[in-house]
Design an enzyme around this catalytic site. Structure first.
Site, PDB file in Angstrom:
ATOM      1  N   LYS A 242      36.692  47.250  47.294  1.00  0.00           N
ATOM      2  CA  LYS A 242      37.146  47.594  45.936  1.00  0.00           C
ATOM      3  C   LYS A 242      36.287  48.730  45.395  1.00  0.00           C
ATOM      4  CE  LYS A 242      36.374  45.070  41.946  1.00  0.00           C
ATOM      5  NZ  LYS A 242      36.149  45.926  40.778  1.00  0.00           N
TER       6      LYS A 242
ATOM      7  N   ASP B 204      40.281  50.013  41.636  1.00  0.00           N
ATOM      8  CA  ASP B 204      40.292  49.225  40.397  1.00  0.00           C
ATOM      9  C   ASP B 204      39.919  50.108  39.209  1.00  0.00           C
ATOM     10  OD1 ASP B 204      40.301  47.121  38.634  1.00  0.00           O
ATOM     11  OD2 ASP B 204      38.363  46.317  39.266  1.00  0.00           O
TER      12      ASP B 204
ATOM     13  N   LYS C  59      41.920  50.232  36.383  1.00  0.00           N
ATOM     14  CA  LYS C  59      42.510  49.596  35.186  1.00  0.00           C
ATOM     15  C   LYS C  59      43.153  50.650  34.279  1.00  0.00           C
ATOM     16  CE  LYS C  59      39.349  45.640  35.266  1.00  0.00           C
ATOM     17  NZ  LYS C  59      38.388  46.043  36.293  1.00  0.00           N
TER      18      LYS C  59
ATOM     19  N   ASP D   3      47.693  54.015  29.756  1.00  0.00           N
ATOM     20  CA  ASP D   3      47.974  55.283  29.063  1.00  0.00           C
ATOM     21  C   ASP D   3      49.481  55.331  28.843  1.00  0.00           C
ATOM     22  OD1 ASP D   3      47.824  57.904  28.070  1.00  0.00           O
ATOM     23  OD2 ASP D   3      46.252  58.452  29.490  1.00  0.00           O
TER      24      ASP D   3
ATOM     25  N   THR E 178      37.563  39.492  31.228  1.00  0.00           N
ATOM     26  CA  THR E 178      36.762  38.265  31.119  1.00  0.00           C
ATOM     27  C   THR E 178      35.651  38.430  30.074  1.00  0.00           C
ATOM     28  OG1 THR E 178      35.415  39.024  32.948  1.00  0.00           O
ATOM     29  CG2 THR E 178      37.165  37.475  33.475  1.00  0.00           C
TER      30      THR E 178
ATOM     31  N   ARG F 122      28.146  41.176  43.599  1.00  0.00           N
ATOM     32  CA  ARG F 122      26.695  40.929  43.628  1.00  0.00           C
ATOM     33  C   ARG F 122      26.225  39.848  44.589  1.00  0.00           C
ATOM     34  NH1 ARG F 122      26.647  41.170  37.222  1.00  0.00           N
ATOM     35  NH2 ARG F 122      28.732  40.405  37.729  1.00  0.00           N
TER      36      ARG F 122
HETATM   37  O1  C5P Z   1      30.185  39.454  39.713  1.00  0.00           O
HETATM   38  P1  C5P Z   1      30.557  40.270  40.913  1.00  0.00           P
HETATM   39  O2  C5P Z   1      29.519  41.316  41.231  1.00  0.00           O
HETATM   40  O3  C5P Z   1      30.965  39.453  42.130  1.00  0.00           O
HETATM   41  O4  C5P Z   1      31.836  41.058  40.438  1.00  0.00           O
HETATM   42  C1  C5P Z   1      32.738  41.664  41.305  1.00  0.00           C
HETATM   43  C2  C5P Z   1      33.822  42.323  40.493  1.00  0.00           C
HETATM   44  O5  C5P Z   1      34.342  41.375  39.578  1.00  0.00           O
HETATM   45  C3  C5P Z   1      33.358  43.496  39.652  1.00  0.00           C
HETATM   46  O6  C5P Z   1      33.604  44.701  40.347  1.00  0.00           O
HETATM   47  C4  C5P Z   1      34.212  43.427  38.402  1.00  0.00           C
HETATM   48  O7  C5P Z   1      35.329  44.280  38.492  1.00  0.00           O
HETATM   49  C5  C5P Z   1      34.694  42.016  38.368  1.00  0.00           C
HETATM   50  N1  C5P Z   1      34.056  41.342  37.227  1.00  0.00           N
HETATM   51  C6  C5P Z   1      34.833  40.572  36.390  1.00  0.00           C
HETATM   52  N2  C5P Z   1      34.266  39.953  35.298  1.00  0.00           N
HETATM   53  C7  C5P Z   1      32.962  40.058  35.029  1.00  0.00           C
HETATM   54  C8  C5P Z   1      32.136  40.794  35.888  1.00  0.00           C
HETATM   55  C9  C5P Z   1      32.724  41.412  36.990  1.00  0.00           C
HETATM   56  O8  C5P Z   1      36.030  40.453  36.605  1.00  0.00           O
HETATM   57  N3  C5P Z   1      32.460  39.423  33.958  1.00  0.00           N
END
Ligand code: C5P
Length: 253
Positions: A46, A73, A75, A78, A137, A227
């Site tokens: 991604k 990704d 998002k 427009d 989120t 992460r």
């Molecule tokens: O938390 P992690 O590093 O696994 O996140 C992976 C992906 O999840 C991020 O690239 C982001 O697009 C998405 N994400 C999310 N909500 C969050 C933080 C990250 O949907 N609070």
């Protein structure tokens, strides 16, 4: 006219295919190191706005060079014509899936799908899957109320999800906890689920998490993990642990 329905050759065939690694880094060199290391371990990469702004086309070529597909990704949100034009260029870059904001509305989604349907793609190359994002989120119900949305968060997620799928989006990006209300909306929709954590992972800024296995068993088509792999002392071992969790998942019929 390209077929815009269904997963076609993008249907995940193995547990590894279901794992998308979020390449959330700022520099091409970091992306290159991670793609080389993780291409044998994950199904897709991604790319988000940070890395795309820094080294977009170069990173897409890097991923394709390693025989992997790209989930772009950005998002998009427009006016319909602008998004349709952006999606045309995204499709030319042989991206497998991309995101738009559901709040862009059905007209925006229909316009980009119409653009895709008019493109002449290389024979055998499938058009990308359009995924809609419903509610970020990071938004709590109080943030949504300030924006003028007074319905319960889950109702808003469901309403935006239904509008996007009815307009022809191929699937949704959703929390694993939302899948039970979203899956009945469309039989063939795909679901991409971030917020994946193992029992020993730091939760970070994710609030409602699930394991990879739980997400697949709840109906996710793919899981997105960043992460927990990127910050692990051994990212390959971390990716393999997630794949082994996915191997034990019972995919719902
Ligand atoms: O938390 P992690 O590093 O696994 O996140 C992976 C992906 O999840 C991020 O690239 C982001 O697009 C998405 N994400 C999310 N909500 C969050 C933080 C990250 O949907 N609070």
């Amino acid at each position: 006219m390209p077929d815009l329905s269904g997963l076609g050759s993008r249907q995940p065939r193995t547990p590894k295919d279901r794992l998308i690694f979020a390449l959330d880094v700022d520099h091409y060199d970091d992306a290159e190191r991670l793609v080389k290391l993780l291409a044998p371990e994950v199904g897709m990469f991604k790319v988000g706005p940070r890395l795309f702004a820094a080294a977009g086309a170069q990173v897409l070529s890097l991923i394709h060079h390693h025989q992997k597909e790209v989930f772009l990704d950005l998002k998009l949100h427009d006016i319909p014509e602008s998004v349709a034009g952006a999606v045309r260029e995204i499709a030319r870059q042989r991206v497998a899936m991309f995101t738009v904001h559901g709040l862009g509305g059905p007209k925006m989604i229909r316009a980009l799908l119409s653009e895709l349907s008019q493109m002449t793609l290389i024979p055998g190359v499938q058009p990308p899957i359009c995924l809609a994002v419903t509610v970020l989120t990071s938004h709590a119900e109080s943030d949504l109320a300030a924006l003028g949305f007074h319905e319960p968060l889950v109702d808003l997620v469901k309403r935006l999800g239904k509008l996007a799928l009815d307009a022809g989006a191929g699937g949704l990006v959703a929390s694993g906890h939302e899948l039970s209300v979203l899956r009945p909306l469309a039989k063939d929709a795909v679901f991409v689920v971030p917020g994946i954590r193992g029992p020993n992972d730091a939760i970070g800024d994710q609030s409602r998490v699930m394991t990879a296995k739980e997400a697949i068993e709840s109906g996710a088509t793919w899981v997105v993990v960043g992460r927990p792999i990127r910050n692990a002392p051994d990212p390959v071992a971390a990716a393999r642990r997630i794949v082994s969790d996915l191997e034990s998942a019972k995919v719902p019929a």
